[in-house]
Write a protein that holds these residues in place. Structure first.
Motif, PDB file in Angstrom:
ATOM      1  N   GLU A 373       0.803  -1.217   0.000  1.00 15.55           N
ATOM      2  CA  GLU A 373       0.000   0.000   0.000  1.00 15.55           C
ATOM      3  C   GLU A 373       0.839   1.271   0.000  1.00 15.55           C
ATOM      4  OE1 GLU A 373       0.161  -1.573   4.290  1.00 15.55           O
ATOM      5  OE2 GLU A 373      -0.040  -2.362   2.250  1.00 15.55           O
ATOM      6  N   GLU A 375       3.922   1.529  -1.743  1.00 15.17           N
ATOM      7  CA  GLU A 375       4.870   1.566  -2.846  1.00 15.17           C
ATOM      8  C   GLU A 375       4.644   2.719  -3.813  1.00 15.17           C
ATOM      9  OE1 GLU A 375       4.745  -2.293  -4.640  1.00 15.17           O
ATOM     10  OE2 GLU A 375       6.327  -3.075  -3.325  1.00 15.17           O
ATOM     11  N   GLN A 376       3.415   3.186  -3.942  1.00 13.67           N
ATOM     12  CA  GLN A 376       3.102   4.231  -4.915  1.00 13.67           C
ATOM     13  C   GLN A 376       3.059   5.635  -4.305  1.00 13.67           C
ATOM     14  OE1 GLN A 376       2.740   3.976  -8.333  1.00 13.67           O
ATOM     15  NE2 GLN A 376       3.598   1.965  -7.909  1.00 13.67           N
ATOM     16  N   PRO A 379       5.253   8.305  -6.465  1.00 14.93           N
ATOM     17  CA  PRO A 379       4.607   8.653  -7.741  1.00 14.93           C
ATOM     18  C   PRO A 379       3.290   9.405  -7.567  1.00 14.93           C
ATOM     19  CG  PRO A 379       5.391   6.380  -7.790  1.00 14.93           C
ATOM     20  CD  PRO A 379       5.551   6.863  -6.385  1.00 14.93           C
ATOM     21  N   ASP A 380       2.497   9.003  -6.569  1.00 10.39           N
ATOM     22  CA  ASP A 380       1.215   9.679  -6.342  1.00 10.39           C
ATOM     23  C   ASP A 380       1.424  11.130  -5.914  1.00 10.39           C
ATOM     24  OD1 ASP A 380      -0.155   7.444  -7.039  1.00 10.39           O
ATOM     25  OD2 ASP A 380      -0.848   6.935  -5.032  1.00 10.39           O
ATOM     26  N   GLU A 406      13.416   1.548  -6.657  1.00  5.18           N
ATOM     27  CA  GLU A 406      12.173   0.784  -6.716  1.00  5.18           C
ATOM     28  C   GLU A 406      10.966   1.632  -6.332  1.00  5.18           C
ATOM     29  OE1 GLU A 406      10.220  -3.321  -4.856  1.00  5.18           O
ATOM     30  OE2 GLU A 406      12.356  -2.898  -4.631  1.00  5.18           O
ATOM     31  N   LEU A 407      11.139   2.544  -5.356  1.00  8.17           N
ATOM     32  CA  LEU A 407      10.028   3.356  -4.874  1.00  8.17           C
ATOM     33  C   LEU A 407       9.893   4.682  -5.620  1.00  8.17           C
ATOM     34  CD1 LEU A 407      10.575   2.768  -1.049  1.00  8.17           C
ATOM     35  CD2 LEU A 407       8.778   1.765  -2.470  1.00  8.17           C
ATOM     36  N   GLU A 408      10.790   4.908  -6.601  1.00  9.43           N
ATOM     37  CA  GLU A 408      10.752   6.094  -7.477  1.00  9.43           C
ATOM     38  C   GLU A 408      10.979   7.402  -6.706  1.00  9.43           C
ATOM     39  OE1 GLU A 408       7.672   6.161 -10.503  1.00  9.43           O
ATOM     40  OE2 GLU A 408       7.238   4.038 -10.121  1.00  9.43           O
ATOM     41  N   ALA A 473      -1.753   4.669   2.030  1.00 11.29           N
ATOM     42  CA  ALA A 473      -1.899   4.987   0.606  1.00 11.29           C
ATOM     43  C   ALA A 473      -2.811   6.185   0.379  1.00 11.29           C
ATOM     44  CB  ALA A 473      -2.429   3.777  -0.162  1.00 11.29           C
ATOM     45  N   TYR A 546      -6.789  10.925 -10.910  1.00  9.97           N
ATOM     46  CA  TYR A 546      -5.501  10.314 -11.246  1.00  9.97           C
ATOM     47  C   TYR A 546      -5.540   8.818 -10.954  1.00  9.97           C
ATOM     48  CZ  TYR A 546      -0.724   8.739 -10.382  1.00  9.97           C
ATOM     49  OH  TYR A 546       0.435   8.022 -10.357  1.00  9.97           O
ATOM     50  N   LYS A 547      -6.035   8.439  -9.785  1.00 11.79           N
ATOM     51  CA  LYS A 547      -6.078   7.031  -9.410  1.00 11.79           C
ATOM     52  C   LYS A 547      -7.046   6.257 -10.314  1.00 11.79           C
ATOM     53  CE  LYS A 547      -4.641   7.193  -4.584  1.00 11.79           C
ATOM     54  NZ  LYS A 547      -3.558   6.223  -4.772  1.00 11.79           N
ATOM     55  N   LYS A 550      -5.471   5.094 -13.567  1.00  7.93           N
ATOM     56  CA  LYS A 550      -4.291   4.216 -13.539  1.00  7.93           C
ATOM     57  C   LYS A 550      -4.659   2.793 -13.970  1.00  7.93           C
ATOM     58  CE  LYS A 550      -1.247   4.392 -10.401  1.00  7.93           C
ATOM     59  NZ  LYS A 550      -0.509   4.344  -9.145  1.00  7.93           N
TER      60      LYS A 550
END
Length: 550
Positions: A373, A375-376, A379-380, A406-408, A473, A546-547, A550
């Motif tokens: 939950e 990881e994004q 980016p978000d 990996e987690l940007e 998240a 946005y979500k 995706k």
């Protein structure tokens, strides 16, 4: 008046002098005042008797407004709304507009009652947003919104100050209008003063700021519905301005204490290797220490340990029964010119290598799996306009860089203990001309140098925002909600100012009188309160769009 409206927009008065409170007594008084007012209109009577009845109507409907005005004078708040209302009502009687003066007081009281009712209903509706939250969250959020200044925004002070300034300007314009217009036109002084009084009534700041605390409270309750709890409206305002996010890895993206996956050694059996490793990390406070200790089931012989050195983010160095033991990352050994084997394909694990008496004896693999939950998050946040996301970890260089990739994340700092993390945040805040938030899970006894501290926990003494771990998240959504709260508050203020501008124009041209001005102003105040519920409209929050895409 309700707790979140008049009390916060005007000078507080004693409870016995608080006009507009919704109770049977004020309703009965208004009914009696309305009957007296109607009698003065319907029945033919001498002028002086009509004036007396109108004055009696004012006394019955608005004696508490007069008392509130007295309190404002005693506190030297000379431009408070109760003073303006009483002043305009009294002058109206002197210039022959007693009918409008009496109507002004009744409409003002009726408006306050309606605003108080709308206030209470809106707060109740806000609390109903918590209906699906657990009892602990409901109790905490209820306690927050019941605090005196929980809904007070910095914008409210700014807009309130601007409205007070406008009122002072309007007073000056009204005086000039009342004096000069009869000189240059054929209007009488009574008419020019009447129009000037109308301008003064319109310029009162009540409708401009009355809905702001409610907007914040709705935002706080709505955010809690998604598992993000803001301590007050001030925290929401700060969150709306944040452009840089600094994240702590432990507890946010992965367990505070990783899990031991495997032990590999060609020289020692697993039990002996773990014996060395467990003794090596016994005094360490780094995350991997608990994972190793949990896997060790034998008794410790602490008298064998000496010369212990904890190397944050790298490992430990010590002597066990006189033998030099190092359990550390490959980068530490490489920096010392010592070679340890490298095995590709282990990027998802934290690898610790052990040397005993300068001889390589084996390695340990620890899990570094991330919470799905979380990881994004980076980016978000970038999707909703964040400039930069920075990661702080206690891992070595390779593990830190792998995690950041990996987690940007845009930037990563490894080998960080708590002290270094706080120092880095201070340095980052000093070097970046942006609003910054720090997101962490493990508590510490202070507020960081960041503008906003966000803790992933149900409790946090120094945190501005608490995020229930399973809802992490939703943090980007909650930050977008903060922007929405401020937008709605600004919309309400602009709407109220526009209504006032139109009314002032109409009063200058003779198309608006005193009672109509106060009536429309109160309607505008009610409209801003009702508009505040638009904070909860998902279609207006871009992160949801946005979500969805995706």
């Amino acid at each position: 008046m309700g707790k979140h409206s008049e009390k916060q927009t005007e000078t507080p008065a004693a409870s016995s002098r608080n006009p507009g409170s919704l109770n049977s007594i004020i309703v009965i008084r208004l009914i009696v005042a309305s009957l007296i007012f109607a009698v003065s209109l319907i029945i033919n009577m001498p002028s002086f008797l009509r004036i007396l009845l109108l004055a009696l109507s004012v006394a019955v409907s608005g004696y508490d407004v007069v008392l509130s005005a007295v309190d404002c004078v005693e506190s030297r708040d000379y431009f408070a709304t109760p003073i303006v209302i009483v002043f305009v009502a009294v002058i109206s009687f002197f210039i022959g507009f007693g009918l409008e003066g009496a109507a002004l007081m009744m409409f003002y009281q009726i408006g306050l009652i309606l605003i108080s009712y709308a206030d209470e209903r809106t707060v109740k509706s806000a609390k109903e947003l918590l209906c699906y939250s657990d009892d602990e969250t409901v109790e905490k959020v209820t306690g927050i919104i019941e605090e005196e200044n929980a809904g007070k925004m910095a914008m409210e002070s700014t807009v309130g100050a601007a409205a007070s300034f406008v009122l002072k300007i309007a007073l000056g314009i009204a005086v000039l209008y009342a004096v000069l217009i009869p000189i240059f036109t054929n209007l009488s002084f009574a008419v020019s003063i009447h129009r000037a009084l109308t301008i003064i009534v319109i310029a009162t700041p009540l409708s401009v700021v009355v809905a702001m605390p409610l907007t914040s409270i709705i935002g706080i309750c709505y955010g809690a519905q998604f598992g993000v709890i803001f301590n007050n409206a001030a925290a929401m305002e700060k969150a709306a301005d944040v452009e840089t996010a600094v994240f702590d890895k432990p507890g946010v993206f992965a367990d505070d204490h990783p899990r031991l996956v495997s032990v590999q050694s060609d020289l020692l059996d697993k039990s002996t290797f773990l014996n060395f490793a467990a003794h090596a990390v016994y005094y360490s406070e780094q995350p991997f220490a608990k994972a190793i200790s949990d896997a060790f089931t034998q008794d410790y012989k602490l008298d064998l340990i000496s010369d212990f050195q904890d190397i944050p983010g790298s490992g430990v160095d010590l002597k066990i029964n006189g033998a030099h033991v190092t359990l550390a990352t490959r980068e530490l050994f490489t920096s010392r010119g010592e070679a340890v084997p490298y095995e590709s394909g282990k990027e998802n694990y934290q690898m610790l290598y052990m040397m005993v008496s300068e001889k390589y004896v084996g390695k340990i693999a620890l899990s570094t799996e991330f919470y799905g939950e979380a990881e994004q998050l980076a980016p978000d946040l970038k999707a909703i306009g964040f400039d930069q996301c920075i990661l702080l970890t206690e891992d070595g260089k390779e593990e830190s860089e792998a995690a950041a990739t990996e987690l940007e994340f845009d930037e990563v700092f490894g080998q960080c203990d708590t002290e270094r993390k706080l120092r880095l945040i201070n340095d980052l805040k000093s070097s970046k001309d942006t609003q910054m938030m720090y997101v962490y899970a493990n508590g510490f006894d202070a507020h960081s140098a960041a503008d906003l501290d966000v803790r992933i926990n149900r409790k946090g003494k120094f945190a501005d925002v608490l995020v229930i771990p399973e809802y992490i998240a939703n943090l980007p959504l909650a930050l977008q909600l903060c922007s929405r709260v401020r937008e709605v508050a600004a919309e309400n203020a602009i709407f109220a100012f526009v209504v006032k501008a139109i009314l002032i124009f109409l009063s200058l041209t003779g198309y608006c009188n005193i009672w109509f001005a106060i009536f429309i102003d109160m309607v505008a105040a009610l409209a801003t309160i009702l508009n505040s519920i638009r904070v909860t409209s998902p279609s207006l929050i871009s992160i949801l769009k946005y979500k969805a895409g995706k």
